[in-house]
Design an enzyme around this catalytic site. Structure first.
Site, PDB file in Angstrom:
ATOM      1  N   MET A 288     -99.560  -7.054  83.202  1.00 28.80           N
ATOM      2  CA  MET A 288     -99.790  -8.422  83.716  1.00 28.80           C
ATOM      3  C   MET A 288     -98.240  -9.005  83.522  1.00 28.80           C
ATOM      4  SD  MET A 288    -103.356  -9.813  82.819  1.00 28.80           S
ATOM      5  CE  MET A 288    -103.286 -10.385  81.068  1.00 28.80           C
ATOM      6  N   GLY A 289     -97.367  -8.151  83.520  1.00 30.92           N
ATOM      7  CA  GLY A 289     -95.937  -8.945  83.277  1.00 30.92           C
ATOM      8  C   GLY A 289     -95.715  -9.588  81.942  1.00 30.92           C
TER       9      GLY A 289
ATOM     10  N   HIS B 215     -92.598  -6.359  77.285  1.00 36.55           N
ATOM     11  CA  HIS B 215     -91.928  -6.245  76.153  1.00 36.55           C
ATOM     12  C   HIS B 215     -91.759  -4.911  75.878  1.00 36.55           C
ATOM     13  CE1 HIS B 215     -96.032  -5.540  74.713  1.00 36.55           C
ATOM     14  NE2 HIS B 215     -96.405  -6.711  75.035  1.00 36.55           N
TER      15      HIS B 215
ATOM     16  N   GLY C 165     -93.344  -2.977  73.637  1.00 35.57           N
ATOM     17  CA  GLY C 165     -94.515  -2.096  74.065  1.00 35.57           C
ATOM     18  C   GLY C 165     -94.846  -1.672  75.509  1.00 35.57           C
ATOM     19  N   HIS C 166     -94.724  -2.492  76.482  1.00 35.62           N
ATOM     20  CA  HIS C 166     -94.667  -2.006  77.993  1.00 35.62           C
ATOM     21  C   HIS C 166     -93.768  -0.920  77.923  1.00 35.62           C
ATOM     22  CE1 HIS C 166     -96.225  -6.276  78.534  1.00 35.62           C
ATOM     23  NE2 HIS C 166     -97.307  -5.685  78.899  1.00 35.62           N
TER      24      HIS C 166
ATOM     25  N   GLN D  74    -109.963 -11.398  85.204  1.00 35.67           N
ATOM     26  CA  GLN D  74    -110.296 -11.042  83.688  1.00 35.67           C
ATOM     27  C   GLN D  74    -110.274 -11.871  82.675  1.00 35.67           C
ATOM     28  OE1 GLN D  74    -107.019  -8.088  84.009  1.00 35.67           O
ATOM     29  NE2 GLN D  74    -106.602  -8.550  81.928  1.00 35.67           N
TER      30      GLN D  74
ATOM     31  N   GLN E  87    -110.189  -1.660  76.079  1.00 33.31           N
ATOM     32  CA  GLN E  87    -110.079  -1.644  77.392  1.00 33.31           C
ATOM     33  C   GLN E  87    -109.688  -0.173  77.803  1.00 33.31           C
ATOM     34  OE1 GLN E  87    -107.056  -4.293  79.317  1.00 33.31           O
ATOM     35  NE2 GLN E  87    -105.568  -2.824  78.986  1.00 33.31           N
TER      36      GLN E  87
ATOM     37  N   SER F 201     -97.039  -8.254  71.820  1.00 30.62           N
ATOM     38  CA  SER F 201     -97.812  -8.719  72.767  1.00 30.62           C
ATOM     39  C   SER F 201     -97.293 -10.014  73.600  1.00 30.62           C
ATOM     40  CB  SER F 201     -99.348  -9.645  72.201  1.00 30.62           C
ATOM     41  OG  SER F 201     -99.848 -10.488  73.174  1.00 30.62           O
TER      42      SER F 201
ATOM     43  N   ARG G  20     -98.762 -12.550  74.354  1.00 29.83           N
ATOM     44  CA  ARG G  20     -99.184 -13.943  73.977  1.00 29.83           C
ATOM     45  C   ARG G  20     -98.457 -14.196  72.757  1.00 29.83           C
ATOM     46  NH1 ARG G  20    -104.325 -11.958  76.532  1.00 29.83           N
ATOM     47  NH2 ARG G  20    -104.737 -13.504  77.980  1.00 29.83           N
TER      48      ARG G  20
HETATM   49  P1  AMP Z   1    -100.721  -6.320  79.339  1.00 27.79           P
HETATM   50  O1  AMP Z   1     -99.597  -6.674  80.171  1.00 27.79           O
HETATM   51  O2  AMP Z   1    -100.966  -7.172  78.337  1.00 27.79           O
HETATM   52  O3  AMP Z   1    -101.979  -6.192  80.319  1.00 27.79           O
HETATM   53  O4  AMP Z   1    -100.688  -4.796  78.859  1.00 27.79           O
HETATM   54  C1  AMP Z   1    -100.224  -3.867  79.824  1.00 27.79           C
HETATM   55  C2  AMP Z   1    -100.397  -2.617  79.132  1.00 27.79           C
HETATM   56  O5  AMP Z   1     -99.444  -2.605  77.881  1.00 27.79           O
HETATM   57  C3  AMP Z   1    -101.812  -2.144  78.438  1.00 27.79           C
HETATM   58  O6  AMP Z   1    -102.288  -0.854  78.544  1.00 27.79           O
HETATM   59  C4  AMP Z   1    -101.572  -2.480  77.131  1.00 27.79           C
HETATM   60  O7  AMP Z   1    -102.521  -1.894  76.019  1.00 27.79           O
HETATM   61  C5  AMP Z   1    -100.191  -2.170  76.878  1.00 27.79           C
HETATM   62  N1  AMP Z   1     -99.508  -2.517  75.516  1.00 27.79           N
HETATM   63  C6  AMP Z   1     -99.654  -4.247  75.327  1.00 27.79           C
HETATM   64  N2  AMP Z   1     -98.957  -4.343  73.993  1.00 27.79           N
HETATM   65  C7  AMP Z   1     -98.562  -2.986  73.501  1.00 27.79           C
HETATM   66  C8  AMP Z   1     -98.135  -2.698  72.321  1.00 27.79           C
HETATM   67  N3  AMP Z   1     -97.551  -3.766  71.496  1.00 27.79           N
HETATM   68  N4  AMP Z   1     -97.630  -1.230  72.244  1.00 27.79           N
HETATM   69  C9  AMP Z   1     -98.229  -0.472  73.278  1.00 27.79           C
HETATM   70  N5  AMP Z   1     -98.743  -0.992  74.355  1.00 27.79           N
HETATM   71  C10 AMP Z   1     -98.851  -2.289  74.598  1.00 27.79           C
END
Ligand code: AMP
Length: 284
Positions: free
Chosen positions: A32-33, A36, A38-39, A63, A155, A187, A189
């Site tokens: 969802m952009g 960070h 993690g992405h 969602q 998820q 995150s 958020r």
């Molecule tokens: P989102 O943009 O929050 O919908 O996340 C997109 C993808 O990145 C999803 O598969 C999340 O589970 C993954 N994601 C989000 N935060 C992390 C993180 N801290 N470490 C690894 N993957 C992450």
């Protein structure tokens, strides 16, 4: 090669059909952009395993509940684009809402039972929205592999199950959660947290770790392990617990006795910000 940005489904198909016909494997990272590290870790993994890496950036309205943060969700597209460029992404799919949901869409996907606990009851319709948009993205991009974070364990489980149940020709790859040095899961958020709220936030991971340690030290009653985790969260008045649960790691059903590998997951509120996290644990 610089990143190509495409905004329509027709353009994605055109771009990727060519690559596919040349035998290239495609990896998709749905997001969802507000990207960070993690992405980025998912992009790196895809870059290592696939010939073409596609990232979707779409804040999916279906969602979000009516009182959730859809309209204020961060959308720093220029920064996201720069990060994708640095990580060697080939294509960004960045559709608007009418492109993904023309006015009269009627079909949705629901993966039953896996949404009965954890976040499901607190976010009615959320996982239907997630499953539906991911199914659409998989059909649009047709990747060989799609990458998701364990950070959103429910998820990931629901998407794996949907993929199995509907015989989708894609491998779902789950990747570990990236964290700040103090344990807070990265995150999009986290930017909502005020400085003093940010101080309280690492307690979420620490409480999950406390429950995990209890289990690994031999505690086999879920309620006791849950209490261990909740005790830490309750020690900070800035935190409101939504849930802390221990579930079977495949079916996501709560357990009374810990007699198999489990997932310990929690959601908390700090001020106006909802945070989730989870860890794995196994009995001795
Ligand atoms: P989102 O943009 O929050 O919908 O996340 C997109 C993808 O990145 C999803 O598969 C999340 O589970 C993954 N994601 C989000 N935060 C992390 C993180 N801290 N470490 C690894 N993957 C992450």
């Amino acid at each position: 090669m610089s990143v190509r940005i495409v905004e329509t489904i027709a353009a994605v198909r055109q771009e990727l059909d060519r690559a596919r016909s040349e035998g290239a494997s495609i990896g998709l990272v749905p997001t969802m952009g507000a990207l960070h590290e993690g992405h980025a870790s998912l992009m790196d993994r895809a870059r290592g395993e696939c010939d073409v890496v596609a990232v979707s950036i779409f804040v999916n309205p279906t969602q979000f509940g009516p009182n959730e943060d859809y309209s204020r969700y961060p959308r720093p597209f220029a920064r996201d684009l720069a990060l994708c460029g640095e990580r060697g992404v080939d294509l960004i799919f960045h559709p608007d809402v009418p492109e993904m949901y023309p006015s009269d869409t009627r079909t949705s996907v629901e993966v039953t039972k896996l949404d009965a606990h954890l976040c499901g009851p607190f976010r009615p319709g959320h996982f239907r929205g997630v499953a539906t948009v991911v199914l659409k993205l998989l059909h649009i991009v047709q990747p060989a592999k799609a990458y998701f974070g364990e950070k959103d364990f429910q998820q990931l489980s629901i998407i794996r199950r949907m993929t199995e149940d509907l015989n989708l020709p894609v491998a779902i790859v789950g990747a570990p959660t990236l964290r700040e040095p103090d344990g807070l899961a990265l995150s999009s958020r986290n930017v909502y947290l005020q400085p003093d709220e940010r101080e309280a936030a690492p307690l979420l991971f620490r409480s999950l770790e406390a429950a995990r340690r209890a289990i690994e030290d031999g505690e086999d009653e879920a309620a006791s392990a849950v209490r261990e985790g909740e005790r830490l969260l309750r020690s900070d008045p800035r935190i409101r617990i939504e849930y802390l649960q221990i579930v079977d790691c495949r079916e996501l059903q709560p357990l009374e006795r810990i007699d198999r590998p489990v997932r310990i997951a929690a959601a908390i509120w700090i001020g106006k910000t909802r945070l989730i996290d989870n860890v794995a644990a196994a009995p001795r």
